[in-house]
Design a protein around this motif. Structure first.
Motif, PDB file in Angstrom:
ATOM      1  N   ARG A 243     -17.908 -18.306  20.827  1.00 42.80           N
ATOM      2  CA  ARG A 243     -19.340 -18.499  20.590  1.00 42.80           C
ATOM      3  C   ARG A 243     -19.924 -17.493  19.592  1.00 42.80           C
ATOM      4  N   LEU A 244     -19.307 -16.319  19.465  1.00 40.78           N
ATOM      5  CA  LEU A 244     -19.805 -15.330  18.501  1.00 40.78           C
ATOM      6  C   LEU A 244     -19.298 -15.605  17.087  1.00 40.78           C
ATOM      7  N   LYS A 245     -18.545 -16.683  16.933  1.00 40.69           N
ATOM      8  CA  LYS A 245     -18.016 -17.111  15.637  1.00 40.69           C
ATOM      9  C   LYS A 245     -17.140 -16.020  15.009  1.00 40.69           C
ATOM     10  N   ASP A 246     -17.562 -15.466  13.884  1.00 41.41           N
ATOM     11  CA  ASP A 246     -16.703 -14.501  13.179  1.00 41.41           C
ATOM     12  C   ASP A 246     -16.820 -13.078  13.707  1.00 41.41           C
ATOM     13  N   LYS A 247     -17.819 -12.806  14.500  1.00 44.19           N
ATOM     14  CA  LYS A 247     -18.002 -11.455  15.020  1.00 44.19           C
ATOM     15  C   LYS A 247     -16.885 -11.106  16.012  1.00 44.19           C
ATOM     16  N   ASP A 248     -16.121 -10.074  15.700  1.00 44.86           N
ATOM     17  CA  ASP A 248     -15.001  -9.632  16.539  1.00 44.86           C
ATOM     18  C   ASP A 248     -14.022 -10.757  16.852  1.00 44.86           C
ATOM     19  N   ARG A 249     -13.911 -11.681  15.939  1.00 40.68           N
ATOM     20  CA  ARG A 249     -13.074 -12.863  16.168  1.00 40.68           C
ATOM     21  C   ARG A 249     -11.619 -12.497  16.457  1.00 40.68           C
ATOM     22  N   LYS A 250     -11.083 -11.584  15.649  1.00 37.89           N
ATOM     23  CA  LYS A 250      -9.686 -11.183  15.831  1.00 37.89           C
ATOM     24  C   LYS A 250      -9.459 -10.593  17.220  1.00 37.89           C
ATOM     25  N   LYS A 251     -10.396  -9.785  17.672  1.00 35.65           N
ATOM     26  CA  LYS A 251     -10.315  -9.156  18.990  1.00 35.65           C
ATOM     27  C   LYS A 251     -10.226 -10.213  20.092  1.00 35.65           C
ATOM     28  N   TYR A 252     -11.085 -11.212  20.006  1.00 35.09           N
ATOM     29  CA  TYR A 252     -11.114 -12.219  21.065  1.00 35.09           C
ATOM     30  C   TYR A 252      -9.921 -13.177  20.984  1.00 35.09           C
ATOM     31  N   LEU A 253      -9.452 -13.415  19.779  1.00 38.40           N
ATOM     32  CA  LEU A 253      -8.248 -14.241  19.637  1.00 38.40           C
ATOM     33  C   LEU A 253      -7.037 -13.531  20.234  1.00 38.40           C
ATOM     34  N   GLU A 254      -7.002 -12.206  20.081  1.00 39.72           N
ATOM     35  CA  GLU A 254      -5.891 -11.436  20.657  1.00 39.72           C
ATOM     36  C   GLU A 254      -5.932 -11.433  22.183  1.00 39.72           C
ATOM     37  N   ILE A 255      -7.139 -11.471  22.747  1.00 42.25           N
ATOM     38  CA  ILE A 255      -7.251 -11.569  24.214  1.00 42.25           C
ATOM     39  C   ILE A 255      -6.749 -12.930  24.680  1.00 42.25           C
ATOM     40  N   GLY A 256      -7.111 -13.970  23.936  1.00 45.08           N
ATOM     41  CA  GLY A 256      -6.699 -15.318  24.310  1.00 45.08           C
ATOM     42  C   GLY A 256      -7.694 -15.972  25.250  1.00 45.08           C
ATOM     43  N   GLU A 257      -7.293 -17.071  25.848  1.00 44.16           N
ATOM     44  CA  GLU A 257      -8.173 -17.784  26.767  1.00 44.16           C
ATOM     45  C   GLU A 257      -8.307 -17.014  28.081  1.00 44.16           C
ATOM     46  N   SER A 258      -9.269 -17.417  28.878  1.00 39.30           N
ATOM     47  CA  SER A 258      -9.676 -16.653  30.058  1.00 39.30           C
ATOM     48  C   SER A 258      -8.583 -16.498  31.117  1.00 39.30           C
ATOM     49  N   ASP A 259      -8.769 -15.473  31.930  1.00 40.99           N
ATOM     50  CA  ASP A 259      -7.971 -15.310  33.153  1.00 40.99           C
ATOM     51  C   ASP A 259      -8.411 -16.394  34.129  1.00 40.99           C
ATOM     52  N   ARG A 260      -7.451 -17.141  34.698  1.00 43.83           N
ATOM     53  CA  ARG A 260      -7.806 -18.290  35.536  1.00 43.83           C
ATOM     54  C   ARG A 260      -7.090 -18.283  36.872  1.00 43.83           C
ATOM     55  N   MET A 261      -7.835 -18.618  37.878  1.00 48.94           N
ATOM     56  CA  MET A 261      -7.230 -18.869  39.189  1.00 48.94           C
ATOM     57  C   MET A 261      -6.620 -20.261  39.173  1.00 48.94           C
ATOM     58  N   THR A 262      -5.555 -20.428  39.949  1.00 44.16           N
ATOM     59  CA  THR A 262      -4.921 -21.742  40.134  1.00 44.16           C
ATOM     60  C   THR A 262      -4.667 -21.882  41.624  1.00 44.16           C
ATOM     61  N   ILE A 263      -5.445 -22.720  42.269  1.00 43.32           N
ATOM     62  CA  ILE A 263      -5.427 -22.797  43.732  1.00 43.32           C
ATOM     63  C   ILE A 263      -5.274 -24.249  44.179  1.00 43.32           C
ATOM     64  N   LYS A 264      -4.497 -24.436  45.252  1.00 45.00           N
ATOM     65  CA  LYS A 264      -4.418 -25.780  45.826  1.00 45.00           C
ATOM     66  C   LYS A 264      -4.827 -25.758  47.298  1.00 45.00           C
ATOM     67  N   PHE A 265      -5.497 -26.841  47.661  1.00 51.44           N
ATOM     68  CA  PHE A 265      -5.995 -27.034  49.021  1.00 51.44           C
ATOM     69  C   PHE A 265      -5.453 -28.360  49.559  1.00 51.44           C
ATOM     70  N   ILE A 266      -5.445 -28.512  50.856  1.00 55.53           N
ATOM     71  CA  ILE A 266      -4.968 -29.749  51.461  1.00 55.53           C
ATOM     72  C   ILE A 266      -6.035 -30.308  52.383  1.00 55.53           C
ATOM     73  N   LYS A 267      -6.139 -31.629  52.405  1.00 53.38           N
ATOM     74  CA  LYS A 267      -7.004 -32.295  53.361  1.00 53.38           C
ATOM     75  C   LYS A 267      -6.203 -32.504  54.635  1.00 53.38           C
ATOM     76  N   PRO A 268      -6.618 -31.925  55.757  1.00 55.44           N
ATOM     77  CA  PRO A 268      -5.813 -32.000  56.986  1.00 55.44           C
ATOM     78  C   PRO A 268      -5.574 -33.451  57.424  1.00 55.44           C
ATOM     79  N   LYS A 269      -4.417 -33.677  58.009  1.00 55.07           N
ATOM     80  CA  LYS A 269      -4.089 -35.014  58.533  1.00 55.07           C
ATOM     81  C   LYS A 269      -4.761 -35.227  59.892  1.00 55.07           C
TER      82      LYS A 269
END
Length: 269
Positions: A243-269
């Protein structure tokens, strides 16, 4: 001679069956030519193979993808993977939505599906537009429901509890809900509107449990330790939005995409 012909026929049938299975294999879908180079470049952050394996998505299941976005990044993988033996429903915005963003996103997505019928002809489209439209499938229809980086959007409009309940209703008993979301720091209190785009794991788990789900497991597949989660434009400071376009672009590209949780849930039987 008859035995030889029979053997050749059996071998041909086995080869045809194997070829069909290959066409619907997950890796084949991920590496398909129908996916753009731009979308494939995000695989290193989104890890589609490991993520769908973790959510135990088999090619003969009935799957709902919730809010696939205008580009259908995961639809590109799920549609060919499930096309032959399974079913894919995508719950998108309403075409009568008041917000132009929602309308345009749905229109672009529908256009994408129509342009490639050999891949997307069997995708069924339903509507999730809380609070008006919450029935994303018949009750107990889905084996799997998947949503990628959407919980913060529902929190913004105070609709997260209603959406989690809608997903619970649509799942079969024993079915799995898979959630990927931008992960907030444990040291920060959770903003109930998720204005930064980040959500804590505990908050997501509480939403799911309040809807009736049971926590099943979580994975670090989509973790990114470089993400400090303290940017001027929230998670949208990072790629792919930048969103900041060219401002600190290299810095944010080096970080990459966000840290993400990956969670699974189950619907009880």
């Amino acid at each position: 001679m008859k035995k030889l012909l029979l053997a050749l026929l059996l071998a041909t049938n086995l080869f045809s069956a194997k070829a069909a299975d290959d066409l619907s294999s997950l890796k084949h879908a991920i590496n398909g030519k129908h996916r753009s180079a731009e979308h494939k470049a995000r695989d290193k952050y989104r890890h589609p193979f490991q993520t769908l394996e973790f959510f135990d998505v088999k090619n003969n299941l009935s799957v709902i993808e919730v809010w696939p976005g205008k580009d259908g990044w995961y639809t590109e993988i799920l549609a060919p993977y499930l096309r032959q033996h399974g079913h894919l429903t995508t719950a998108h915005f309403s075409e009568q939505a008041d917000d132009d963003f929602f309308k345009k996103s749905r229109q672009q997505y529908v256009t994408k599906l129509r342009q490639s019928p050999k891949i997307y002809d069997k995708v069924k489209l339903t509507v999730l537009q809380p609070p008006q439209f919450l029935q994303i499938a018949p009750e107990g229809w889905a084996d799997r429901i998947l949503t990628f980086r959407n919980v913060h959007n529902w929190m913004k409009t105070d609709q997260a509890p209603a959406v989690f309940k809608a997903m619970y209703i649509a799942l079969k008993p024993g079915g799995i809900l898979g959630v990927v979301e931008h992960r907030n720091s444990t040291s920060k209190p959770q903003d109930t509107k998720a204005s930064s785009g980040y959500v804590s794991e505990d908050y997501v788990i509480a939403l799911a449990r309040n809807a009736g789900f049971e926590f099943l497991a979580k994975s670090e597949i989509n973790a990114n330790s470089k993400d400090s989660k303290d940017y001027p434009e929230g998670v949208w400071t990072l790629p792919p939005t930048l969103r900041l376009k060219d401002k600190d672009r290299k810095k944010y590209l080096e970080i990459g995409e966000s840290d993400r949780m990956t969670i699974k849930f189950i619907k009880p039987k």
